[in-house]
Design an enzyme around this catalytic site. Sequence first.
Site, short mmCIF file in Angstrom:
data_model
loop_
_atom_site.label_atom_id
_atom_site.label_comp_id
_atom_site.label_asym_id
_atom_site.label_seq_id
_atom_site.Cartn_x
_atom_site.Cartn_y
_atom_site.Cartn_z
N SER A 83 17.33 85.10 44.67
CA SER A 83 16.75 83.89 45.23
C SER A 83 15.81 83.26 44.21
CB SER A 83 16.04 84.22 46.56
OG SER A 83 15.65 83.05 47.23
N GLU A 97 25.10 81.68 43.87
CA GLU A 97 24.97 81.77 45.33
C GLU A 97 23.86 80.81 45.75
OE1 GLU A 97 22.19 83.02 47.15
OE2 GLU A 97 21.00 83.47 45.38
N HIS A 149 22.05 85.27 50.40
CA HIS A 149 21.03 85.41 51.44
C HIS A 149 21.68 85.96 52.71
CE1 HIS A 149 19.05 82.84 48.53
NE2 HIS A 149 17.93 83.00 49.17
#
Length: 327
Positions: free
Chosen positions: A115, A208, A279
């Site tokens: 992230s 992602e 996530h």
Amino acid sequence: MPTPQSIPSASHRLYLTACSGIIPAKQIQLALPRLARAGLTLENTAALERKHLRFAGTDAERAADLNALLTQSQLPSLVVAGRGGYGAMRLLPQIDFARLGARLRESGTPLIGYSDFCAIQLALLAKSGMGSFAGPMLGDFGNAHPSSYAINEFFFTLTTPQRSLHVAGPCGRASGEGIFWGGNLSVLSSLVGTPYLPDIKGGLLFLEDVGEQPYRVERMLQQLHLAGVLSRQQAIFLGDFSMQKHVDVYDPRYDFDAVVAELRRISGVPVFTGLPFGHIANKTTMPLGFPTRFRADGDSLTLQFLNYPTISPLGLQPEALLDTQLA
């Protein structure tokens, strides 16, 4: 590139960083005892309690988490991020990534997160050539019901040299070898034009993201295309984008499949989907910035990760991380 090495089992020290957003108290309360019972000696836990605006401490405090590693006589076994959110990008000019990468390489210490934390990981790779790991953060270990898949993958990757990851599903036919790198698409695209984006040629780019509508994902991919990043790769690998939750309000037919089709068109390289990372609860752990081989045979994709640092499994008890009695 560093050669594989195994840290002695007597030194399972886990150093925690909080470089981005505030970490929920409940996650801290659940994660810390689980990690301790799993055989890890926890360090820098005070950083998890910090709060400043939307961040886990001031910029100086959060940068100090990583800068402190430069002065330790012996680095810990693992360095794990607390959570994502936003804030890591603000720290990049304050960290000596060349020295940090040299220390991590010398000690064989894995740096783990994803992230927003991938801003740190990408800068480390760009400035020192040192890789890291896309893997669970403290919040994942602090879930009320942790994923057994994520826990097992975490320890398997970190204790297994040259591991392979298999992804089933139609994928075409291709093979190659290069540096597997990337991370969160929003963070990676924000580093375009800065000295903190790695210049990887012939690489295997992994991406992602979460919370983005299809057109926004495509716009970021177009940015990477116009910057010349996509065409320099051998192949592109996509993890989870949570697209089932987001519909293009102007054209509901414009979905993730349409984005992938456009990515294949503009990049001109093979694009593979379905990597179990993002996530999501059931995430794998993958080395980033290290040599990797890939082979797609039409029905499945295999990634073989090479020459990344590992730790000894002796003394570790992964099952302790699945304890739900504390929740």
